[in-house]
Design a protein around this motif. Structure first.
Motif, PDB file in Angstrom:
ATOM      1  N   ALA A 184      52.221 -25.586 -16.758  1.00 27.75           N
ATOM      2  CA  ALA A 184      52.362 -24.692 -17.918  1.00 27.75           C
ATOM      3  C   ALA A 184      51.473 -23.465 -17.814  1.00 27.75           C
ATOM      4  N   CYS A 185      50.531 -23.451 -16.883  1.00 30.31           N
ATOM      5  CA  CYS A 185      49.573 -22.344 -16.797  1.00 30.31           C
ATOM      6  C   CYS A 185      50.222 -21.105 -16.181  1.00 30.31           C
ATOM      7  N   PRO A 186      50.215 -19.973 -16.898  1.00 33.03           N
ATOM      8  CA  PRO A 186      50.838 -18.768 -16.342  1.00 33.03           C
ATOM      9  C   PRO A 186      50.047 -18.164 -15.171  1.00 33.03           C
ATOM     10  N   MET A 253      40.243 -16.918 -12.353  1.00 32.57           N
ATOM     11  CA  MET A 253      41.694 -16.757 -12.392  1.00 32.57           C
ATOM     12  C   MET A 253      42.292 -17.151 -13.744  1.00 32.57           C
ATOM     13  N   CYS A 254      41.535 -17.884 -14.539  1.00 34.29           N
ATOM     14  CA  CYS A 254      42.052 -18.287 -15.849  1.00 34.29           C
ATOM     15  C   CYS A 254      42.188 -17.057 -16.745  1.00 34.29           C
ATOM     16  N   GLY A 255      43.314 -16.950 -17.443  1.00 37.35           N
ATOM     17  CA  GLY A 255      43.555 -15.812 -18.325  1.00 37.35           C
ATOM     18  C   GLY A 255      43.535 -16.192 -19.796  1.00 37.35           C
ATOM     19  N   ASN A 256      42.987 -17.364 -20.095  1.00 38.14           N
ATOM     20  CA  ASN A 256      42.834 -17.823 -21.473  1.00 38.14           C
ATOM     21  C   ASN A 256      44.143 -17.911 -22.250  1.00 38.14           C
ATOM     22  N   ALA A 257      45.204 -18.347 -21.583  1.00 38.92           N
ATOM     23  CA  ALA A 257      46.471 -18.524 -22.299  1.00 38.92           C
ATOM     24  C   ALA A 257      46.459 -19.821 -23.100  1.00 38.92           C
ATOM     25  N   GLN A 258      45.646 -20.758 -22.678  1.00 38.02           N
ATOM     26  CA  GLN A 258      45.452 -22.031 -23.377  1.00 38.02           C
ATOM     27  C   GLN A 258      46.703 -22.884 -23.460  1.00 38.02           C
ATOM     28  N   ASN A 259      47.629 -22.699 -22.519  1.00 32.66           N
ATOM     29  CA  ASN A 259      48.791 -23.591 -22.453  1.00 32.66           C
ATOM     30  C   ASN A 259      48.378 -24.968 -21.966  1.00 32.66           C
ATOM     31  N   CYS A 260      47.382 -24.983 -21.070  1.00 35.46           N
ATOM     32  CA  CYS A 260      46.973 -26.236 -20.436  1.00 35.46           C
ATOM     33  C   CYS A 260      46.616 -27.267 -21.493  1.00 35.46           C
ATOM     34  N   VAL A 261      45.787 -26.842 -22.449  1.00 29.62           N
ATOM     35  CA  VAL A 261      45.309 -27.778 -23.451  1.00 29.62           C
ATOM     36  C   VAL A 261      46.459 -28.200 -24.373  1.00 29.62           C
TER      37      VAL A 261
HETATM   38  S1  SF4 Z   1      43.607 -21.387 -20.411  1.00 24.18           S
HETATM   39 FE1  SF4 Z   1      44.596 -22.990 -19.180  1.00 24.18          FE
HETATM   40  S2  SF4 Z   1      46.757 -22.416 -19.101  1.00 24.18           S
HETATM   41 FE2  SF4 Z   1      45.613 -20.650 -19.772  1.00 24.18          FE
HETATM   42  S3  SF4 Z   1      45.249 -19.456 -17.950  1.00 24.18           S
HETATM   43 FE3  SF4 Z   1      43.453 -20.746 -18.296  1.00 24.18          FE
HETATM   44  S4  SF4 Z   1      43.850 -22.540 -17.101  1.00 24.18           S
HETATM   45 FE4  SF4 Z   1      45.804 -21.513 -17.311  1.00 24.18          FE
END
Ligand code: SF4
Ligand code: HEM
Ligand code: SF4
Ligand code: FES
Lengths: 292, 284
Positions: A184-186, A253-261
């Motif tokens: 799910a992580c973009p 590399m994380c873009g803080n989309a927060q899909n993971c959680v």
């Molecule tokens: S918050 Fe989670 S889903 Fe979002 S970019 Fe970071 S690792 Fe990927």
């Protein structure tokens, strides 16, 4: 947020009195790595309390497409059937979920009478719904997601861990390496290294390893690094883990989309881990700069 | 352990962490800080053409240093942030179609507004900044601040483009603050991230109001009246500069001893305060 627990809290069969007689299943199939994928339709009789694994078992049993044509059974991975082995993640109705804990009665609330199954898109397809999940474990190796105990001496009891620390770390230890968070992580992109002509297996392997090494670790590995760095014995290797977290393909590399959680079937607080790793990386990078 | 060693190929790979952190920092300081100052300065037009003109004069009092300050503290950091921003955008594959969670929508909007901000700022600089003059822009006249801006912003289409650009940029900055707090590890728990949302919202609404207020303020300026005020202010400044030099020459003969005394005690920086004194005398 759909999690395993909400899915498992399924209502009784009574609420589905006018349940459909049959389940139409659309499967995105692929015969072998690198080959074209194609859709195939199946129809199986509805039974109460099915999950996606039992749907796939019925399809394997009949091995017939909806048009009556005899086809090879659909391949998929599963083992525990209780959301513990982590092997059955797939795209169910377009969203990543564990096949074993996805109940048909719940799925019918999204698409009555129909289910769509696709393999994960961030991992190379082996066959049909079965994918090569090596990279998930490769990332865990990159951050040394373990406490090294490589001798047989008695080192005595380990340091004490307070109940508070235990409670804080426990959720992170429940990761089942299923790949949902990565899917799910973009910011987590597919890597499929294909064997070139006249390339030996060893050459292919090293090319694949270095490709995996350079790309994003993924949320699960960041969380495991945080977990082992907070463990009194594990923290003895904290520097090596910080090196990986701040290396190429690391936490940045994380873009803080927060899909993971949002998709993690174990409801692991991944964004808390990511922010903690970010804080640790800030401190570590400054320290490293001034201690040089 | 071949698997744990990270191949250090490219410059970008070796310094990836540092570059990403510098990118994040640049979004806040100096680019974000500039955005705040810029929007608040512009909002001073709501206090009338004279108020705005005196702010602009303050900035332009940097004189020949202004372009250097602009490039070092604004344009270069912004270009760095933008170039890195495009690299980062290229490394992600947005997927709100499948996962329409709030965080994901914000992630996607952060990228969309970054690109809108880039296009908007490029156009905005061309249209108003003197650097845009060779291509028919550069419409902002620092000596006639409010009136020249009012003329440039009057067409409805231009106003709408500005409103879009301002909203996108302010969203990008306000949401960027929130995401920055996670990146650097300032707020780590979900509850703290929730609280940080309020900060972002507060900054966003405040800056949005300042930006849109400035836009409205510029449009409602009475151009002729503003021109009059600005010309008067301009003449006053010119007279001051001219007057000071004439005065200085006049005084030069009999003021030798005096200036010797004063120059030996006064540091170089205090000439401006001396000018101010002369200015106030002049007005009497
Ligand atoms: S918050 Fe989670 S889903 Fe979002 S970019 Fe970071 S690792 Fe990927
Ligand atoms: C000019 C074109 C711009 C582009 C293309 C751009 C692009 C981006 C992108 C893609 C991100 C997300 C990075 C990530 O979370 O991984 C980002 C973050 C950010 N941007 Fe921009 N941006 C631009 C201009 C601006 C401007 C004008 C400002 C300030 C007013 C700004 C401030 C920020 C901040 C504070 C962040 C958060 C950094 C973080 O998450 O750590 N950006 N930008
Ligand atoms: S963190 Fe959650 S989603 Fe990711 S691999 Fe572990 S259990 Fe699966
Ligand atoms: S079969 Fe083990 S997690 Fe689904």
């Amino acid at each position: 947020m759909i999690t395993a627990s909400t899915l498992l809290n399924s209502e009784t069969i009574a609420e589905h009195e006018q349940s459909p007689q049959e389940i139409r299943v659309r499967v995105l199939r692929q015969d072998a790595p690198g080959e074209e994928s194609y859709w195939q339709q199946f129809a199986i009789p509805y039974e109460p309390n099915m999950n996606v694994i039992s749907v796939l078992q019925r399809i394997a049993a009949i091995s017939k497409a909806q048009d009556g044509r005899k086809v090879a059974p659909v391949a998929w991975d599963c083992a525990c059937l209780e959301e513990i082995c982590g092997s059955c993640a797939m795209l169910i109705n377009g969203r990543v979920r564990m096949a074993c804990s996805s109940l048909v009665d719940n799925l019918f609330k999204e698409t009555p009478g129909e289910i769509e199954l696709r393999p994960l898109t961030k991992f190379p397809v082996v066959r049909d719904l079965s994918v090569d999940r090596e990279r998930i474990f490769h990332s865990l190796q990159r951050v040394k997601a373990w406490v090294p105990v490589d001798d047989s001496y008695d080192h005595g009891p380990g340091p004490r861990i307070s109940p508070e620390e235990q409670e804080d770390a426990y959720p992170l230890t429940t990761c089942i390496s299923c790949g949902c968070c990565m899917e799910a992580c973009p910011q987590f992109n597919k890597i499929e290294v294909v064997q070139r002509e006249e390339e030996s297996d060893e050459e292919l392997e090293s090319r694949k390893q270095s490709a995996y090494d350079q790309q994003f670790l993924g949320p699960h590995a960041i969380s495991q690094a945080v977990r082992f760095n907070s463990h009194p014995t594990g923290s003895m290797n904290a520097d090596e883990r910080m090196q990986s977290l701040t290396g190429q393909g690391g936490i940045q590399m994380c873009g803080n989309a927060q899909n993971c959680v949002a998709v993690c079937p174990k409801s692991i607080p991944l964004t808390r881990s990511i922010a903690r790793a970010g804080r640790a990386a800030t401190v570590w990078a400054i320290k490293k700069f001034f201690d040089r | 352990m071949a698997t744990t060693s990270i191949p250090e190929d490219s410059f970008l790979g070796r310094h990836q962490f540092l570059l990403y952190r510098l990118f994040s920092l640049a979004g806040f300081i100096p680019v974000g800080a500039f955005l705040i100052v810029h929007l608040l300065t512009n909002a001073s037009v709501l206090g009338g053409a004279a108020a705005f003109q005196s702010r602009v004069d303050l900035i332009h009092s940097l004189g020949p240093l202004l372009p250097a300050v602009e490039w070092i503290f604004i344009f270069i950091p912004m270009l760095f942030h933008a170039v890195m921003g495009f690299v980062i955008i290229a490394t992600g594959v947005p997927n709100i179609g499948s996962y329409s969670y709030q965080g994901n929508v914000r992630y996607t909007l952060q990228r969309a507004t970054g690109m809108i901000a880039f296009a908007f700022i490029l156009w905005h600089i061309t249209q108003l900044h003197w650097m845009g003059a060779p291509v028919g822009g550069g419409q902002f006249d620092p000596h006639h601040a409010a009136s020249s801006a009012a003329v440039a912003l009057k067409p409805v289409a231009i106003t709408l483009l500005y409103a879009t650009g301002i909203i996108a940029t302010v969203y990008h900055f306000a949401n960027g603050l929130w995401s920055m707090g996670i990146t650097w590890g300032i707020w780590t728990s979900p509850a703290a991230m929730q609280r940080a949302n309020w900060l972002s919202l507060f900054v966003g609404i405040g800056l949005g109001a300042a930006g849109l207020g400035a836009l409205g303020g510029m449009r409602s300026i009475d151009v002729e009246k503003a021109k009059e005020i600005e010309t008067r202010m301009y003449k006053a400044r010119q007279m001051l500069d001219g007057g000071i030099s004439a005065e200085a020459q006049q005084h030069s003969a009999h003021a030798v001893s005096l200036s010797r005394e004063s120059s030996s005690v006064m540091p170089a920086g205090s000439t401006s305060s001396a000018n101010k004194e002369k200015r106030s005398k002049k007005k009497d």
